[in-house]
Design an enzyme around this catalytic site. Sequence first.
Site, mmCIF file in Angstrom:
data_model
loop_
_atom_site.group_PDB
_atom_site.id
_atom_site.type_symbol
_atom_site.label_atom_id
_atom_site.label_comp_id
_atom_site.label_asym_id
_atom_site.label_seq_id
_atom_site.Cartn_x
_atom_site.Cartn_y
_atom_site.Cartn_z
ATOM 1 N N ARG A 17 -0.090 4.639 5.171
ATOM 2 C CA ARG A 17 -0.874 4.019 3.646
ATOM 3 C C ARG A 17 -0.515 3.932 2.947
ATOM 4 N NH1 ARG A 17 -3.590 4.978 -0.355
ATOM 5 N NH2 ARG A 17 -3.138 7.295 -0.497
ATOM 6 N N ASP A 18 -0.401 5.140 1.775
ATOM 7 C CA ASP A 18 0.106 4.290 0.317
ATOM 8 C C ASP A 18 1.734 4.107 0.018
ATOM 9 O OD1 ASP A 18 0.635 5.218 -2.190
ATOM 10 O OD2 ASP A 18 -0.655 6.616 -2.775
ATOM 11 N N HIS A 221 -1.385 14.847 -5.026
ATOM 12 C CA HIS A 221 -1.496 13.711 -4.807
ATOM 13 C C HIS A 221 -0.639 12.997 -6.016
ATOM 14 C CE1 HIS A 221 -2.010 9.546 -2.253
ATOM 15 N NE2 HIS A 221 -1.211 9.197 -4.001
ATOM 16 N N HIS A 223 2.249 11.137 -8.041
ATOM 17 C CA HIS A 223 3.400 9.646 -7.730
ATOM 18 C C HIS A 223 4.096 10.082 -8.753
ATOM 19 C CE1 HIS A 223 1.835 6.439 -5.976
ATOM 20 N NE2 HIS A 223 0.619 7.444 -5.836
ATOM 21 N N CYS A 254 -0.528 2.201 -6.057
ATOM 22 C CA CYS A 254 -1.459 1.284 -5.979
ATOM 23 C C CYS A 254 -1.779 -0.159 -6.774
ATOM 24 C CB CYS A 254 -2.624 1.915 -6.668
ATOM 25 S SG CYS A 254 -4.208 1.374 -7.129
ATOM 26 N N ASN A 263 5.162 7.505 -4.064
ATOM 27 C CA ASN A 263 5.345 8.518 -4.226
ATOM 28 C C ASN A 263 5.672 10.004 -4.569
ATOM 29 O OD1 ASN A 263 2.279 7.274 -2.175
ATOM 30 N ND2 ASN A 263 1.676 8.871 -3.196
HETATM 31 N N1 COA Z 1 -12.879 -3.710 5.947
HETATM 32 C C1 COA Z 1 -12.524 -5.029 5.880
HETATM 33 N N2 COA Z 1 -13.247 -6.083 5.043
HETATM 34 C C2 COA Z 1 -14.317 -5.673 4.267
HETATM 35 C C3 COA Z 1 -13.422 -3.896 4.074
HETATM 36 C C4 COA Z 1 -13.759 -2.788 4.880
HETATM 37 N N3 COA Z 1 -13.549 -1.509 4.298
HETATM 38 N N4 COA Z 1 -15.304 -4.200 3.395
HETATM 39 C C5 COA Z 1 -15.638 -5.196 2.742
HETATM 40 N N5 COA Z 1 -14.614 -6.319 3.301
HETATM 41 C C6 COA Z 1 -14.765 -7.389 3.573
HETATM 42 C C7 COA Z 1 -16.357 -7.875 3.461
HETATM 43 O O1 COA Z 1 -17.010 -8.018 4.429
HETATM 44 C C8 COA Z 1 -16.191 -9.601 2.675
HETATM 45 O O2 COA Z 1 -15.615 -10.582 3.500
HETATM 46 P P1 COA Z 1 -15.662 -11.316 3.912
HETATM 47 O O3 COA Z 1 -15.464 -12.204 2.476
HETATM 48 O O4 COA Z 1 -15.110 -12.589 4.949
HETATM 49 O O5 COA Z 1 -17.356 -12.055 3.605
HETATM 50 C C9 COA Z 1 -15.568 -9.185 1.526
HETATM 51 O O6 COA Z 1 -14.697 -8.120 1.622
HETATM 52 C C10 COA Z 1 -15.539 -8.823 0.537
HETATM 53 O O7 COA Z 1 -16.759 -7.881 0.418
HETATM 54 P P2 COA Z 1 -17.384 -6.443 -0.841
HETATM 55 O O8 COA Z 1 -18.377 -5.664 -0.687
HETATM 56 O O9 COA Z 1 -18.084 -8.345 -1.723
HETATM 57 O O10 COA Z 1 -15.897 -6.306 -1.620
HETATM 58 P P3 COA Z 1 -15.520 -7.288 -3.239
HETATM 59 O O11 COA Z 1 -14.873 -7.750 -2.567
HETATM 60 O O12 COA Z 1 -16.427 -6.202 -4.270
HETATM 61 O O13 COA Z 1 -14.292 -5.531 -2.747
HETATM 62 C C11 COA Z 1 -13.563 -3.343 -1.574
HETATM 63 C C12 COA Z 1 -14.832 -4.270 -2.675
HETATM 64 C C13 COA Z 1 -13.603 -1.590 -2.163
HETATM 65 C C14 COA Z 1 -13.611 -3.911 0.097
HETATM 66 C C15 COA Z 1 -11.893 -4.348 -1.963
HETATM 67 O O14 COA Z 1 -11.993 -3.827 -3.705
HETATM 68 C C16 COA Z 1 -11.107 -2.712 -1.068
HETATM 69 O O15 COA Z 1 -11.020 -2.746 0.082
HETATM 70 N N6 COA Z 1 -10.382 -1.715 -2.666
HETATM 71 C C17 COA Z 1 -9.664 -1.217 -1.589
HETATM 72 C C18 COA Z 1 -8.256 -0.837 -2.760
HETATM 73 C C19 COA Z 1 -7.030 -0.484 -2.238
HETATM 74 O O16 COA Z 1 -7.118 0.062 -0.562
HETATM 75 N N7 COA Z 1 -6.447 0.236 -2.854
HETATM 76 C C20 COA Z 1 -5.905 1.109 -2.885
HETATM 77 C C21 COA Z 1 -6.013 2.710 -2.349
HETATM 78 S S1 COA Z 1 -6.848 3.315 -3.415
HETATM 79 ZN ZN ZN Z 2 -1.072 7.252 -4.261
#
Ligand code: COA
Ligand code: ZN
Length: 324
Positions: A17-18, A221, A223, A254, A263
Amino acid sequence: MITDYSQRLIVQEVAPRDGLQIEPKWVETADKIALIDELSLAGFSRIEAGSFVSPKAIPALRDGDEVFRGIQRQPGVIYVALIPNLKGAQRALDAGADELNLVMSASQTHNLANMRMRREQSLSGFGEIVALVRETSRETSRESSRETPVSLNGTVATTFGCPFEGVIDEDLVLQIVDAYLELGMQGITLADTTGMANPRQVYRLVQRVLAKVSPGQLTLHFHNTRGLGLSNVLAAYEAGARRFDASLGGLGGCPFAPGASGNICTEDLVNLCEEMGIATGIDLPHLLRMSRRLPALLGHEMPGQVAKAGRNSDLHPAPENLPA
Ligand code: COA
Ligand code: ZN
């Protein structure tokens, strides 16, 4: 205080994952599954096997569903998924994750950058996830298709500092820990997202959090962004923490935190434990073999050090023609 080094240290492997989330090179689904399957045989009790986030945010892990469905689960290994929102939780439950790791940052700015939402929105989403998990566990226990209910862990990202806001108030971190516990989460992770923690700070905060949760519930956790990763592990261990995330080869970071890097490296951590006589149950030669194959998979050198230097016990032949 005298530390009892006979206490086992539990390592949760987070390379799938990370480790992979920030890699520019696409890793085939079959290669991710092979990596997790091989890690499953190295002695870990916990592996963070992927995330269920927006595929636009983290394209490298967009195949989490197939990965979780494709792995060969080993008994006794908990396969964890990182989750930002309800949609991710539903995907993870459908794919068979054993534990959902819900992540929010202590820093409002980092939460907005990483999760595109305010902390309050993250927390209210977590409330919905808790309700979903409880409902799903009730249904599956009726069908008895699952031995143990899905567990929930709450991560506080940027606990020890934020690349945008700088110092993070410890009381704020404790308030988030309280909020997670009130929601019914079983585990808490304090995450040093960009390697800003120092051992003194770690010792103090771990002591404060261990006044609320047991050592079996708390994960650290770290880094290694500024070279303090393993020093912080020791400070946390001395303060009573027993569970640590680490990543094979020292991969990780990240993508939504400037300057993020790997990490703490799993094999370096396990080597430290072996040298100090702290049990981990992890097969270090197996890890070193795996780590040495990562450059071929990912196309670059790894930050980990023991894979390059070898173990203390890997002795070299003495030079010939030594003076008598
Ligand atoms: N899995 C798959 N697709 C997802 C999803 C999920 N968990 N959450 C949202 N989506 C999709 C939506 O369906 C939408 O799709 P579309 O454009 O095809 O309609 C799109 O993503 C936007 O959805 P929205 O709810 O408006 O999300 P956002 O653009 O505001 O982003 C997060 C919010 C949380 C989904 C996004 O910022 C994210 O995934 N962040 C995680 C980052 C990460 O993993 N960082 C490292 C680890 S800490
Ligand atoms: Zn991390």
